[in-house]
Design a protein around this motif. Structure first.
Motif, short mmCIF file in Angstrom:
data_model
loop_
_atom_site.label_atom_id
_atom_site.label_comp_id
_atom_site.label_asym_id
_atom_site.label_seq_id
_atom_site.Cartn_x
_atom_site.Cartn_y
_atom_site.Cartn_z
N GLU A 118 75.10 61.93 12.91
CA GLU A 118 75.80 62.19 14.16
C GLU A 118 76.81 63.29 13.91
OE1 GLU A 118 78.65 59.78 17.34
OE2 GLU A 118 78.03 58.83 15.50
N GLU A 144 78.42 69.37 20.33
CA GLU A 144 78.28 67.90 20.28
C GLU A 144 77.05 67.41 21.01
OE1 GLU A 144 82.80 66.21 19.93
OE2 GLU A 144 82.09 66.78 21.92
N SER A 186 86.36 66.63 14.77
CA SER A 186 87.67 66.03 14.87
C SER A 186 88.80 67.05 14.72
CB SER A 186 87.84 64.94 13.81
OG SER A 186 87.69 65.50 12.52
N LEU A 211 80.30 64.81 14.33
CA LEU A 211 81.65 64.36 14.66
C LEU A 211 82.59 65.55 14.53
CD1 LEU A 211 81.70 61.08 12.55
CD2 LEU A 211 81.26 61.29 14.99
#
Length: 68
Positions: free
Chosen positions: A48, A29, A52, A50
């Protein structure tokens, strides 16, 4: 020109020196880069990373994941 937000899902297999999954996720990240290029009709404005969901690869190989 129309502005839209698209969510693109990618699968990335990694080999890491970290012992903890949280350390791997944090490093990806904060230090990894995702690159998408403009096309003839689309200008990429921002990307970006992400994260999850994380699956354990060992579980997939041993049949513990539900079959679809």
């Amino acid at each position: 020109m129309k502005y839209e937000t698209l969510f693109i899902m990618v699968r990335v297999a990694v080999h890491a020196d970290h012992e903890q999954l949280s350390d791997i996720v944090h490093e990806i990240e904060t230090q990894s880069k995702l690159t998408l290029s403009d096309t003839a009709n689309v200008n990429v404005l921002e990307t970006e990373i992400l994260l999850s969901r994380v699956r354990n690869f060992k579980n997939i190989n041993h049949g513990t994941q539900p079959k679809l």
